[in-house]
Every structure is written in structure tokens, then in C-alpha cells.
Design a protein around this motif. Sequence first.
Motif, mmCIF file in Angstrom:
data_model
loop_
_atom_site.group_PDB
_atom_site.id
_atom_site.type_symbol
_atom_site.label_atom_id
_atom_site.label_comp_id
_atom_site.label_asym_id
_atom_site.label_seq_id
_atom_site.Cartn_x
_atom_site.Cartn_y
_atom_site.Cartn_z
ATOM 1 N N THR A 42 0.945 -1.465 -0.181
ATOM 2 C CA THR A 42 -0.098 0.046 -0.294
ATOM 3 C C THR A 42 1.172 1.240 -0.309
ATOM 4 N N VAL A 43 0.988 1.731 -1.264
ATOM 5 C CA VAL A 43 1.375 3.636 -0.932
ATOM 6 C C VAL A 43 -0.166 4.400 -0.159
ATOM 7 N N PRO A 44 0.170 5.574 0.964
ATOM 8 C CA PRO A 44 -0.639 5.530 1.873
ATOM 9 C C PRO A 44 -1.266 6.854 1.049
ATOM 10 N N GLY A 45 -3.064 6.408 0.639
ATOM 11 C CA GLY A 45 -3.639 7.514 0.037
ATOM 12 C C GLY A 45 -3.596 7.366 -1.469
ATOM 13 N N VAL A 46 -3.202 6.786 -1.669
ATOM 14 C CA VAL A 46 -2.792 6.020 -3.196
ATOM 15 C C VAL A 46 -3.433 5.158 -4.016
ATOM 16 N N GLY A 47 -3.098 3.781 -3.392
ATOM 17 C CA GLY A 47 -3.690 2.258 -3.657
ATOM 18 C C GLY A 47 -2.147 1.215 -3.019
ATOM 19 N N GLU A 48 -2.371 -0.029 -3.684
ATOM 20 C CA GLU A 48 -2.255 -0.968 -3.787
ATOM 21 C C GLU A 48 -1.843 -1.794 -4.777
ATOM 22 N N SER A 232 -7.110 -7.541 -7.543
ATOM 23 C CA SER A 232 -7.376 -6.293 -6.245
ATOM 24 C C SER A 232 -7.239 -6.776 -5.186
ATOM 25 N N ASP B 252 -8.296 3.331 -1.950
ATOM 26 C CA ASP B 252 -8.300 3.867 -1.429
ATOM 27 C C ASP B 252 -8.052 5.514 -0.851
ATOM 28 N N ILE B 259 -6.675 6.018 6.442
ATOM 29 C CA ILE B 259 -6.791 6.050 4.908
ATOM 30 C C ILE B 259 -7.798 4.699 5.533
#
Lengths: 268, 333
Positions: A42-48, A232, B252, B259
Motif C-alpha cells: 500500500t502506498v498510503p492514500g494512493v492504493g495497492e 485487487s 484508498d 486512510i
Amino acid sequence: MNPYAPKLTKIKKIIEETPTIRTFVLEGKPIEFEAGQFAELTVPGVGEAPFTPSSSPYAPDLEFTIMKVGRVTRALFELKEGEIIGVRGPFGKPYPLNDFKKKDVFIVGGGVGFAPLRSLFLALIENIKEYKKIYIRYGARTPKDIVYKYLIPGWQKIKNVDILLTVDVGDEEWKGRVGVVTTILDEIPVDVKTTPAIVCGPPLMMKFTTQRLVEAGFKDSNIYLSMEKNMSCGIGKCNHCRVGKFYVCKDGPVLTWKDVKDIEDPFL
Amino acid sequence: MNFLLPAHNLEKWLKRLAAWAKIFYSFTENGKAHTIRYNPDNFISPDFKNIRTAENIKHFFFPSRGVVARFPTVLDLRPEPIVIMGVKNCDLRGVDVFDRVFLHWQPVDDLYKIRRENTIIISSDCPEPMETCFCNFVGLKPYPEGIADLNITLVKSGYLIEVFSKRGEDLVHADSDLFEEVKDGFVDEREDTRRRALERLDGINKNRINDKIPGLVEKASKNKIRDARDDCVECFSCLHCCPTCYCFLLSDYKRGDDIERIRTWDACYYAAYARVGGGANPRSRIDERFWNRFQCKFNYFYQYERIFACSGCGRCFSGCSAKIDIREVLSKL
Ligand SMILES: Cc1cc2nc3c(=O)[nH]c(=O)nc-3n(C[C@H](O)[C@H](O)[C@H](O)COP(=O)(O)OP(=O)(O)OC[C@H]3O[C@@H](n4cnc5c(N)ncnc54)[C@H](O)[C@@H]3O)c2cc1C
Ligand code: SF4
Ligand code: SF4
Ligand code: FES
């Protein structure tokens, strides 16, 4: 345990492998894994996005070698040492190392596809006496695109390890082989009837390498292929990673040619 | 175990249930069945005779958009108790599929589990299946045989209640003054209604190919399935209204210092669904995606679980702009 929540840790170190590939060393060891399993970062706030650890399962650190290709990986490349990153996993099945015992192991990689193969290789040499000989055949576009350049000379000195590299296009300093990876598969110095071949790389490389290995006589069930599919959840629920009846995140990420050969364009 | 709820006791029962749970039930408007929340101040009579509601039951356990994780603060989900009344057997197939994926397949999805555990399902028979119904085509009957907690069959004297689960039994016992013993004849009356419903359904779907579907779908020529796509206008309502489709996507979002990881329904017909990093796409064409949907529902899921990931509810073609009837596609294989 909420299977959708990542464990948070920090980036301990970043190693520049090539202009577009970096190795991220994480702090602590947020997850234990076996070679072949993967994790969602996970890049915080960006996604996985899904990645396979490139470090040895036995090592105290957890490392990932990652190529910058799109949204999440671009954001990952913006992160600095000390910044927060999330990990979810391990997911999927490991390589069946028990089945490789007393045999040669033939590893073929292309580009950033060396990442999971390095983890496999390091797991194999941890118990190298269990196997006959370990072969690595690796191709990159240019000498600059070769990952782990600083480690390969050391690996080449290990007894019963045989490494051969090639580049699509050489430069003035390059003294090694030139040509796509299949050109170094003309000589296959192993018993094709029993040897497992483990392949990871970009789709076209996977396709032609598999063709070459089948021609050379490797058994369909001995050709292990890393399947890159959209993911996902990572836990066999969201359906994104399906190829035929397989969930790549659960039944894979490594499937054999026997599993996928009847699927139209399995590498696309 | 059977009980009778006399007709005049239904509203009393709803009132009592509403003291500790949110109640939803089916009612009919302009001939169509819908789901409505019970409101004692504006009571609308339930209708248990109609077919499945237009709304799809998965909303209750698997909202179209919902938080599945929060970090660093940990997500604490405490759903309120819910009772849903008048659920049809086809929608119970939806619940069955979701239970298998989210409860039986490891790892367990705790969010689904906690919602499921807090929801009591009271199903009901379909005495009058409609043109769009084909539950019999996918191995189901037009009346429930389990999965729900209680089942309702309309009989002359009221509601014949069949108990399927311990939870259901407790529910009846908690308000036992409202229920009566079942007299001789009620069960026969139910069998009669059911036989007539089955006959009607058989008339609607004459060519039942039930057992052969998985083999036919697996071996189908791609063109036969692909041909059906020619009329498709790519609105994909067929997948969002489907009670058995469980695809989702995680994304996210920042919320304050936290988050939130959001799960939204996804659909395999979207072009970007299977695209991988760098842009390669194994199902870039709509016909590939059409093919995949049929394999998913009638071949792969059957291979795992020996049931179809289709309930015969007919929502997908009721809502389809091109009226692509999934039965037609299957019968042409
Ligand atoms: C098991 C496995 C192991 C892997 N191991 C490695 C590895 O060790 N090293 C490595 O470099 N790579 C690895 N990969 C590949 C890596 O996962 C991809 O390169 C990565 O997912 C690219 O992500 P991106 O967001 O940067 O790329 P993008 O091309 O931007 O996106 C990738 C996918 O996400 C979708 N997507 C993009 N944005 C959104 C959005 N906003 N909402 C929804 N979906 C979106 C896209 O449709 C695309 O399908 C592995 C892949 C798998 C499946
Ligand atoms: S498909 Fe069957 S169960 Fe569903 S509403 Fe129609 S008759 Fe009832
Ligand atoms: S595919 Fe169509 S008929 Fe089958 S469950 Fe989904 S919406 Fe209902
Ligand atoms: S990634 Fe969700 S099912 Fe495989």
C-alpha cells in the motif's frame, strides 16, 4: 484479523537497480513468506499493487524489487527512506521446493522478472546441498537494465550455480551475450525429462520461453510460470485475477504450463 | 417444524420485531415487487405473493460502496440487526454464493460475516412465477428449502411459517403468543400451491437443460456466446443488478489522518477490469468479456461448488436495454 487491512511499516532503504527499477527494503519483517508467495503493498492514500518479495524468506529483512510502470508504482517511487508503507500478505502458493530436491533447477528470467526469482534462488542456495545444480538464464534489454549487477559476480562463485546473462542490445563495455533470452536457451545442459524450469518475465518473453522449453522437452507440469494478472483483493474473492478457472492470487501466482496451456493467450 | 401466523397478527409481529431490528419487506407497486423499510406510521402492506423484488439482496451484506479497512485507526464495524422478509428462493441462491465465497473460502471476510450474522432472512414461496423467472433452469425450486431462517407460504388462514434454522425457531418462540399450531390440511395446501407454481414455471421454461449447462458452456464455440454481444449497448446493468455477481474493487481515500479502503461493486464487463500494469489487457474486447461471464457463472463456479453462480431471477434481462435473454444464449449452445 481483517484481511483487507495492511500492516504499516517504514521504508528502511532504497536501492537504485536501474533507471526504472528500485529495491525497497522494509523495516522489521512485517510478514513471513515462502519463496513464490506475494504481498499487496500500500502506498498510503494512493492504493495497492501486488509484488513478490525479492529477498530470501530466511533473511531478517523484507525486500521488493519494483519497476515503475503506472499509478501506484509511480507514487511508490516518490516515497523516501523512512516513509510509511503498508503490506498485506503473504498470498498465494509457494514454489514446491520439495519437488525440486535432488534435481537440477533451471531458472529463466527477464527484466524485473528477476525479483521473485532472486527470492527463489536465495531460498535454494540456503539448502544448496539438497539440489543438483542451479542454473539461471537472465535477459535484460540493455546492460543498464540488468538488476542485481552488484550481487551476480558473488553468486557466480557459488559451487553448483551456473549463471548466464544476455542483453537485447549491448554497449561498448558489455562483453557478454547479445540477443533475446531465448538465444541463450539453445544449449540446455540439464535432463529435460526431470528438471523443473521456473520462468518469470514480461508476457512476450514468457510466451517464447515457454515455447522453447516445451520444444526442448521439458514436461508441461515441470514448467512453472509466474502469471501477472490484475489483482485487487489478493485473497480469492474479488475475481480480478482469474485466468480460466484459476484464481492467480490463490491457486498461483505460479501456475504450470499444464494448468494454462489450453487457455487462449494465457500470458496476455 | 411449522407454525401458523394468523393474517391479523402479521402487523403485530412486525411492530414487535421493529423494537430491536430494522425491518425490510417486499411490497408491490405498479405490479412490480420492491423492498421497503417498515414504518409503523405509514404502514404499507407487505406482498409475499409476487416474485423477487427489483432490488437485489446483496446490498444488505455487501453494500455497493463500503469501507472495508481503515488505518492507522482500526475499523470498528457494528451493524444493526436487520430482518428481511419476503426473500425469494432465487435471492437465497445469491446468499448461498456469497456465503461460499466470503464465509467458506479462506480467509473469512469478517465484514461480510458480521453483517450476515446480524441479518435474519425470512423467505417466502413464489405461488405465481413470471415470464422472467427461470430458477428451475439452474436447479432451484420456486420455493425455499433452506438457507433462510424462516419461510412463509400464504395459506387461506394466514401465513404458514416453516422453520429452517435455530435462529428462526428462537424468533417464533420469542413471540409465541402470535403463532398457532399448524392444523391438518395447511401443509397439503402448501404442497398444492407449490405444485402449481412448479407447473407454471415448467411451462415458462420448457427446455430445461440444467445438468448439461456446465459441459455445454465449457465446450461452447466462442462465437455462439459472442454473437449475443452484438446487441449489447455496454451499460452493464446486468451485472450490477445480479444477486450472484461478487466482483469488487478496492481503492484508498484519505479521510482526516486516516486512510479508508473502500470496496465497490465491480463488473467483469468493464474494459479496464482485467488490465494489468503497463496497459496489457487479456480481455480488451467485449466479446472476450461476454465469454468470461458465462464461463464464470456456469462453468468455473460450478467446478468449484457444484452450483451455478446464477439464480434464475431474470433481473439481468429485465433491466437489459437490448433485452439479451441469458436463457436464450444458453439454449443456443
Ligand atoms: C503476483 C504478482 C507479483 C508481481 N511482482 C512484481 C514484482 O516483484 N516487481 C514488479 O515490478 N512488478 C510486479 N508485479 C507487477 C505489478 O503488480 C504491476 O506492475 C503493478 O500492479 C502496476 O501498478 P501501477 O498502479 O503502477 O500500474 P497501472 O498501469 O497504473 O495500474 C495497474 C492496474 O491497476 C488498474 N488501475 C490503475 N488505476 C486504477 C484506479 N484508480 N482504480 C482502479 N484500478 C486502477 C489498471 O487498470 C491496471 O489494471 C507483480 C504482479 C503480480 C500479479
Ligand atoms: S426465479 Fe423462481 S424463486 Fe425467483 S422470483 Fe421467480 S419463481 Fe420465485
Ligand atoms: S445472471 Fe441474470 S438471472 Fe442469473 S442471477 Fe444474475 S441477474 Fe439473475
Ligand atoms: S486478486 Fe481478488 S480474487 Fe485474486
